[in-house]
Design an enzyme around this catalytic site. Structure first.
Site, PDB file in Angstrom:
ATOM      1  N   ARG A  99       0.817  -1.230   0.000  1.00 16.35           N
ATOM      2  CA  ARG A  99       0.000   0.000   0.000  1.00 16.35           C
ATOM      3  C   ARG A  99       0.841   1.266   0.000  1.00 16.35           C
ATOM      4  O   ARG A  99       0.407   2.305   0.490  1.00 16.35           O
ATOM      5  CB  ARG A  99      -0.972   0.019   1.189  1.00 16.35           C
ATOM      6  CG  ARG A  99      -2.058  -1.039   1.102  1.00 16.35           C
ATOM      7  CD  ARG A  99      -3.136  -0.789   2.137  1.00 16.35           C
ATOM      8  NE  ARG A  99      -4.074  -1.907   2.175  1.00 16.35           N
ATOM      9  CZ  ARG A  99      -4.654  -2.382   3.262  1.00 16.35           C
ATOM     10  NH1 ARG A  99      -4.402  -1.835   4.434  1.00 16.35           N
ATOM     11  NH2 ARG A  99      -5.487  -3.389   3.209  1.00 16.35           N
ATOM     12  N   ARG A 147      -2.857   6.502   0.328  1.00 20.52           N
ATOM     13  CA  ARG A 147      -3.320   7.624   1.148  1.00 20.52           C
ATOM     14  C   ARG A 147      -2.283   8.255   2.050  1.00 20.52           C
ATOM     15  O   ARG A 147      -2.520   9.327   2.594  1.00 20.52           O
ATOM     16  CB  ARG A 147      -4.526   7.169   1.985  1.00 20.52           C
ATOM     17  CG  ARG A 147      -5.751   6.887   1.134  1.00 20.52           C
ATOM     18  CD  ARG A 147      -6.885   6.307   1.943  1.00 20.52           C
ATOM     19  NE  ARG A 147      -6.613   4.938   2.362  1.00 20.52           N
ATOM     20  CZ  ARG A 147      -7.429   4.221   3.129  1.00 20.52           C
ATOM     21  NH1 ARG A 147      -8.533   4.760   3.590  1.00 20.52           N
ATOM     22  NH2 ARG A 147      -7.121   2.978   3.456  1.00 20.52           N
ATOM     23  N   ARG A 168      -6.441  11.841  -6.383  1.00 19.28           N
ATOM     24  CA  ARG A 168      -7.717  11.197  -6.043  1.00 19.28           C
ATOM     25  C   ARG A 168      -8.846  12.215  -5.901  1.00 19.28           C
ATOM     26  O   ARG A 168     -10.006  11.945  -6.266  1.00 19.28           O
ATOM     27  CB  ARG A 168      -7.509  10.412  -4.738  1.00 19.28           C
ATOM     28  CG  ARG A 168      -8.731   9.843  -4.084  1.00 19.28           C
ATOM     29  CD  ARG A 168      -9.252   8.590  -4.748  1.00 19.28           C
ATOM     30  NE  ARG A 168     -10.468   8.173  -4.080  1.00 19.28           N
ATOM     31  CZ  ARG A 168     -10.532   7.351  -3.040  1.00 19.28           C
ATOM     32  NH1 ARG A 168      -9.421   6.835  -2.545  1.00 19.28           N
ATOM     33  NH2 ARG A 168     -11.691   7.033  -2.518  1.00 19.28           N
ATOM     34  N   ASP A 209      -6.575  -3.039  -7.573  1.00 19.55           N
ATOM     35  CA  ASP A 209      -7.314  -3.618  -6.457  1.00 19.55           C
ATOM     36  C   ASP A 209      -7.528  -5.098  -6.727  1.00 19.55           C
ATOM     37  O   ASP A 209      -7.681  -5.493  -7.883  1.00 19.55           O
ATOM     38  CB  ASP A 209      -8.670  -2.919  -6.305  1.00 19.55           C
ATOM     39  CG  ASP A 209      -9.339  -3.274  -4.989  1.00 19.55           C
ATOM     40  OD1 ASP A 209     -10.222  -4.152  -4.997  1.00 19.55           O
ATOM     41  OD2 ASP A 209      -8.981  -2.712  -3.946  1.00 19.55           O
ATOM     42  N   TYR A 231     -15.053 -12.522  -0.579  1.00 14.86           N
ATOM     43  CA  TYR A 231     -15.793 -11.288  -0.856  1.00 14.86           C
ATOM     44  C   TYR A 231     -17.017 -11.565  -1.725  1.00 14.86           C
ATOM     45  O   TYR A 231     -18.089 -10.963  -1.530  1.00 14.86           O
ATOM     46  CB  TYR A 231     -14.889 -10.274  -1.575  1.00 14.86           C
ATOM     47  CG  TYR A 231     -13.950  -9.536  -0.655  1.00 14.86           C
ATOM     48  CD1 TYR A 231     -14.421  -8.561   0.229  1.00 14.86           C
ATOM     49  CD2 TYR A 231     -12.578  -9.788  -0.666  1.00 14.86           C
ATOM     50  CE1 TYR A 231     -13.557  -7.871   1.067  1.00 14.86           C
ATOM     51  CE2 TYR A 231     -11.707  -9.104   0.164  1.00 14.86           C
ATOM     52  CZ  TYR A 231     -12.204  -8.151   1.031  1.00 14.86           C
ATOM     53  OH  TYR A 231     -11.358  -7.466   1.867  1.00 14.86           O
TER      54      TYR A 231
END
Length: 337
Positions: free
Chosen positions: A25, A29, A38, A75, A151
């Protein structure tokens, strides 16, 4: 031609001048530059599906943090979407699937995904390779079939994934059929990533730790091995969070590197996996400490791996509120040792 091939050589178990370092990651962010990109878009999915912008944020940590590899910004849930099960990324909550897989007839609405269905990621890799011009390797990735399955059945994140685990008990034939479809889709996707220029591949089994060992071997590791065995052109890393019970079994998987989460015992992993490169495994929360603490914890981690083929990383993805300067401290400490 790669100017910095440390991570590829380390993955192959070859001698390296220093330990290579990157973070799961890392494109995201923690970086204000990422947030600026973003903010111009409708959301996370638009960024994933816009190759030029995905490439831009993939390269940011190479420029800003000095990592030894760029992992393509994407992703794991692009696979179920390409198979016909769409998802939404809900702010502050995570992924949500409006429709889930509950019975055998639900598979009729799915297909085996092709690289064309995922062309945006393939294009992003090509652009990234061109822009990096060999400065560092590019890591491609996908989710492990069990994690993707969880998921698709559960419909989103969960503490227990009890619906997905229930299906393994109540309908193993349906479970296998869905896992096979995911596996086939993933193999063609990863092969296309390699063809586009990915120098390494990582398989993320984020929910490995919720399964009992017998089910993990039966419904996860078996399918991970099918994928790893199919990717012969570049080194493959398997990161199975929480699957400490499966470390010894990783010897039977056709991967070069095994990722360790921060709860795993490094000394035990070294004994159980003498011929595998190990990746990890600093606690992501260690980066909340002072600069002196970050440096000390990083050195402690490096000492545990000394003498064993190693790629420095965290034991999971870097948390979004981590100070980028602390991340740099971690990276620079690795590079200095």
């Amino acid at each position: 031609m790669l100017k910095n091939d440390l991570i590829v050589r380390a993955a192959k178990g070859e001698k390296v001048e220093r330990t290579p370092v990157w973070l799961m990651r890392q494109a995201g962010r923690i970086l204000p530059e990422y947030r600026a990109v973003r903010a111009k878009l409708s959301g996370f999915k638009e960024l994933v599906e816009t190759p030029e912008l995905a490439a831009e944020v993939t390269i940011q940590p190479v420029d800003l943090l000095g990592v030894d590899a760029a992992i393509i910004f994407s992703d794991i849930l692009v696979i179920p979407e390409a198979m016909g099960l769409t998802y939404e990324m809900v702010e502050q909550k995570g992924p949500h699937f409006p429709k889930t897989i509950n019975q055998a007839s639900d598979l009729n609405d799915l297909k085996i995904a092709t690289p064309e269905d995922l062309n945006y990621t393939i294009e992003a890799i090509k652009i990234t390779k061109r822009e990096l011009d060999g400065r560092v390797p590019v890591i491609g990735f996908a989710g492990a079939p069990w994690t993707i399955f969880s998921y698709m059945v559960e419909g989103g994140g969960s503490k227990t994934f009890s619906k997905a685990r229930k299906m393994l008990y109540n309908d193993p034939a349906l479970s296998d059929k869905l896992l096979e479809m995911i596996t086939e889709s993933t193999i063609s996707y990863l092969k296309a990533q390699v063809e586009a220029g990915a120098n390494m591949i990582q398989i993320f089994d984020s929910w490995a730790g919720v399964l009992p060992p017998e089910h993990y071997n039966r419904f996860s590791l078996k399918y991970i091995e099918q994928i790893a065995a199919a990717i012969t052109e570049v080194p493959v890393t398997v990161f199975a969070k929480g699957a400490y019970f499966a470390l010894k079994d990783m010897n039977n998987v056709s991967c070069r590197t095994v990722g360790l989460d921060w709860n795993m015992n490094v000394e035990e992993a070294r004994q159980l996996l003498p011929n595998k490169t190990l990746q990890g495994n600093l606690d992501p929360c260690a980066l909340y400490g002072s600069f002196d603490q970050v440096e000390a914890e990083t050195k402690k981690m490096l000492a545990r791996f000394e003498g064993h083929a190693h790629i420095a990383n965290l034991g999971h993805g870097v948390y979004p509120d981590t100070d980028p300067e602390k991340v740099k401290c971690f990276i620079e400490t690795v590079k200095a040792n």
